[in-house]
Design a protein around this motif. Sequence first.
Motif, PDB file in Angstrom:
ATOM      1  N   ARG A   1       6.698  -4.516   9.094  1.00 42.06           N
ATOM      2  CA  ARG A   1       7.319  -3.495   8.197  1.00 42.06           C
ATOM      3  C   ARG A   1       6.549  -2.236   8.237  1.00 42.06           C
ATOM      4  O   ARG A   1       5.305  -2.142   8.609  1.00 42.06           O
TER       5      ARG A   1
ATOM      6  N   TRP B   1      -2.240  -5.531  10.472  1.00 46.16           N
ATOM      7  CA  TRP B   1      -2.135  -4.103   9.740  1.00 46.16           C
ATOM      8  C   TRP B   1      -2.113  -2.912  10.603  1.00 46.16           C
ATOM      9  O   TRP B   1      -1.434  -2.068  10.225  1.00 46.16           O
ATOM     10  N   PHE B   2      -2.702  -2.749  11.562  1.00 49.44           N
ATOM     11  CA  PHE B   2      -3.060  -1.723  12.542  1.00 49.44           C
ATOM     12  C   PHE B   2      -1.800  -1.257  13.280  1.00 49.44           C
ATOM     13  O   PHE B   2      -1.328  -0.417  13.224  1.00 49.44           O
TER      14      PHE B   2
ATOM     15  N   GLU C   1       0.913  -0.133  10.834  1.00 42.20           N
ATOM     16  CA  GLU C   1       0.433   1.712  10.612  1.00 42.20           C
ATOM     17  C   GLU C   1       1.043   2.046  11.769  1.00 42.20           C
ATOM     18  O   GLU C   1       1.660   3.292  11.765  1.00 42.20           O
TER      19      GLU C   1
ATOM     20  N   PHE D   1      -9.644  -0.406   4.680  1.00 42.91           N
ATOM     21  CA  PHE D   1      -8.402  -0.812   4.980  1.00 42.91           C
ATOM     22  C   PHE D   1      -8.540  -2.309   5.789  1.00 42.91           C
ATOM     23  O   PHE D   1      -7.615  -3.184   5.282  1.00 42.91           O
TER      24      PHE D   1
ATOM     25  N   LEU E   1       0.806  -1.127  -0.083  1.00 44.94           N
ATOM     26  CA  LEU E   1      -0.053  -0.112  -0.057  1.00 44.94           C
ATOM     27  C   LEU E   1       0.845   1.279   0.040  1.00 44.94           C
ATOM     28  O   LEU E   1       2.003   1.195  -0.069  1.00 44.94           O
ATOM     29  N   GLY E   2       0.206   2.310  -0.030  1.00 45.02           N
ATOM     30  CA  GLY E   2       0.753   3.729   0.372  1.00 45.02           C
ATOM     31  C   GLY E   2       1.153   4.526  -1.057  1.00 45.02           C
ATOM     32  O   GLY E   2       1.619   5.469  -1.105  1.00 45.02           O
TER      33      GLY E   2
ATOM     34  N   MET F   1       4.216   5.088  11.806  1.00 46.53           N
ATOM     35  CA  MET F   1       3.705   6.412  12.008  1.00 46.53           C
ATOM     36  C   MET F   1       4.421   6.971  13.229  1.00 46.53           C
ATOM     37  O   MET F   1       4.893   7.941  13.430  1.00 46.53           O
ATOM     38  N   LEU F   2       4.746   6.281  14.249  1.00 43.04           N
ATOM     39  CA  LEU F   2       5.016   6.471  15.512  1.00 43.04           C
ATOM     40  C   LEU F   2       6.465   5.759  15.982  1.00 43.04           C
ATOM     41  O   LEU F   2       6.869   6.036  17.128  1.00 43.04           O
TER      42      LEU F   2
ATOM     43  N   ILE G   1       4.139   0.305   6.403  1.00 44.24           N
ATOM     44  CA  ILE G   1       2.877  -0.092   5.587  1.00 44.24           C
ATOM     45  C   ILE G   1       2.679   0.947   4.449  1.00 44.24           C
ATOM     46  O   ILE G   1       2.319   0.710   3.260  1.00 44.24           O
ATOM     47  N   LEU G   2       2.462   2.193   5.048  1.00 39.95           N
ATOM     48  CA  LEU G   2       2.180   3.262   4.085  1.00 39.95           C
ATOM     49  C   LEU G   2       3.258   4.126   3.522  1.00 39.95           C
ATOM     50  O   LEU G   2       3.241   4.452   2.304  1.00 39.95           O
TER      51      LEU G   2
ATOM     52  N   ARG H   1      -4.661  14.624  17.783  1.00 37.62           N
ATOM     53  CA  ARG H   1      -4.512  13.496  17.014  1.00 37.62           C
ATOM     54  C   ARG H   1      -5.779  13.175  16.427  1.00 37.62           C
ATOM     55  O   ARG H   1      -6.932  13.074  17.308  1.00 37.62           O
TER      56      ARG H   1
ATOM     57  N   THR I   1      -4.598   2.559  17.449  1.00 34.75           N
ATOM     58  CA  THR I   1      -3.953   3.896  17.183  1.00 34.75           C
ATOM     59  C   THR I   1      -2.664   4.106  18.052  1.00 34.75           C
ATOM     60  O   THR I   1      -2.735   3.579  19.274  1.00 34.75           O
ATOM     61  N   GLY I   2      -1.852   4.810  17.799  1.00 33.00           N
ATOM     62  CA  GLY I   2      -0.718   5.512  18.660  1.00 33.00           C
ATOM     63  C   GLY I   2      -0.829   6.760  18.802  1.00 33.00           C
ATOM     64  O   GLY I   2      -1.309   7.422  17.872  1.00 33.00           O
TER      65      GLY I   2
ATOM     66  N   LYS J   1      -7.366  10.029  14.278  1.00 33.96           N
ATOM     67  CA  LYS J   1      -7.067   8.563  13.273  1.00 33.96           C
ATOM     68  C   LYS J   1      -8.470   8.176  12.859  1.00 33.96           C
ATOM     69  O   LYS J   1      -9.408   8.366  13.332  1.00 33.96           O
TER      70      LYS J   1
END
Lengths: 373, 233
Positions: free
Chosen positions: B197, B177-178, B181, A339, A42-43, B185-186, B199-200, A331, B128-129, A333
């Motif tokens: 790995r 996947w979450f 992500e 997804f 993705l991405g 991101m964090l 992802i985006l 923040r 989420t983070g 989300k």
Amino acid sequence: MGVVHGQEMVLNIGPQHPATHGVLRLQVKTDGEVVSEITPYLGYLHRCFEKHCENVTYEQVIPYTDRCDYLASMTNNFGYVVAVEALMDIKVNDRVEHIRVIMAELQRIASHLLGLGAFGLDVGAFTPFLHMLRDRERILDLFEMTCGARLLYNYMWVGGLSHDLPVGFVESTYNFLDYFEPKIDEFVNLLVHNKIFVERTADIGRMPQEVAVSYGVTGPNLRASGVKWDLRKNDPYSIYKSFEFDVPVGEGGKGSVGDCWDRFYVRVLEMKESIKILRQALASLPKEGDIHQSIPKKIRPPKGTIYKRTESPRGDLGYYIESDGTNIPYRLKMRSPAFTALSVIDEIAAGWLLSDVLAILGSLDIVLGEIDR
Amino acid sequence: MNEDQDKLIAELVEKGLAGDMEPINEIEDRVLRSKAKAALVKAKRSAKPQETEDHVKQVSDKSSIDDKSLSENLNENIGEMVNEKFPGSLVNENTETHIQLTPDHWFEIAGWLKSEPSLSFDSLQCQTGIDIGENTLEARYNLHSMKHNHCTEIRISVSINKPVIPSVEQIWRIADWFERETYDMLGIEFSDHRDLRRILLPDDWEGWPLRKDYQVQETYHGIEVPKMKEGWE
């Protein structure tokens, strides 16, 4: 002749490929025509949605939500404003609620029409796609009449709407519904019971209930697996409580429960339910009510956190917002339904033929804008 | 799919797991052959998670809690139960809006949250983070139960210098996947994640964009990275 053993080969589908519904790369490992493993990359469409949100004010986020799921912008707006309103404890008046529901349901029909048409296209049926786009165009005309935009609306605001309904909107919508309702049966004859289509979709890519729940698959994909779960019924937001409608679930009409055909047919049935809601909402639409009545002068939610889910055409659309008391989200989300739907592809599509993988991908009805954000 | 086929596939999968692929390759019917291969792929894959399920089962067997009414003060009740079963895991006694846990036993607690009949949090709604400042990162899990229709939120704080949290991707598959992500991101690392790995973002991207002290890298493969504009009005 003895048995010929295949050799594994790695094949890339996409990123630029019409069957991937956007910019997505699937790396598939194939043994002859049988796919043994799928790794999505993705991405390619990542536009830093969440990072942007931390730099713009709450009202400036709304246009960004439009661009996430660009085929269902109204419901994306809807989910976001409902979340911020819950955080700020704002109640909007009845007319606003009715207009929001009308727009969301029209959007649901429009989104399903494109999803179904593109699915037909994926398995080689070209004509239904044109029929469905023709009817979707009429819904876009209604949106254009309301707010001037055809795809990216920025229509729902925190505490209200950008424009009131224009003169003649209600009649035009009734006209559309009268026109569209018999058309659904036409689709059913054209595609749903079409023998070639059934051969390509029935019994293909079955998604068992527990797999769907564990992977967080929601919306029509989950319902097709036989789980009666719809946030409009199970956790009602806005004024959905006051409408009567059914939640269609997959029953394995042509094959087994949760196959591609079920995912397709559930969406067809959902359009009928949306029409039911639309007729009720139009009939009970209050004549009076200022659509700007509850719009706050400054949007500064109190310190706190909220996770609010709404039912978008693709499933549970969640917004997780952390506020630190300023006018900019600390923040934000977005939990996107597409997804989670894409994450299941390896589980349900491994072991099928290459052509079936594309049918399964099409049946999940993903939008890459929302996956990559 | 009829029962005979199911039986046949089950037999073939058993043979395939033992390393004998001949019978599967000899099937003439393409659809049946692909179904058998699919079943084999799944069987091979589920071999690892099964171990963890057994482990989870053991944990939940230790003591079972009476099925009491949880509709009121859900968080409070969960907090009490966690304190009872996993002493020392609960960080804050105040569980009004969320439950704050230490990372140590998170994997076991997650397995228990899912398997405990009175809770049965079978779906992870959102993960989420967040960078909450003061050198602390926080992972947040919004859990939901399809069966009981109730929700809760779990929060786990870690230091920015050593952000490691046990992965729960084998309990809720979507966490795969979450968590990728959140890592992307964090930079929170999820230990025992089988495929952690980015992802985006591209694999060779530098830095963790959603941390508050993030600085955009100057160039990426020789391409200048545009700077974020400051001073939005």
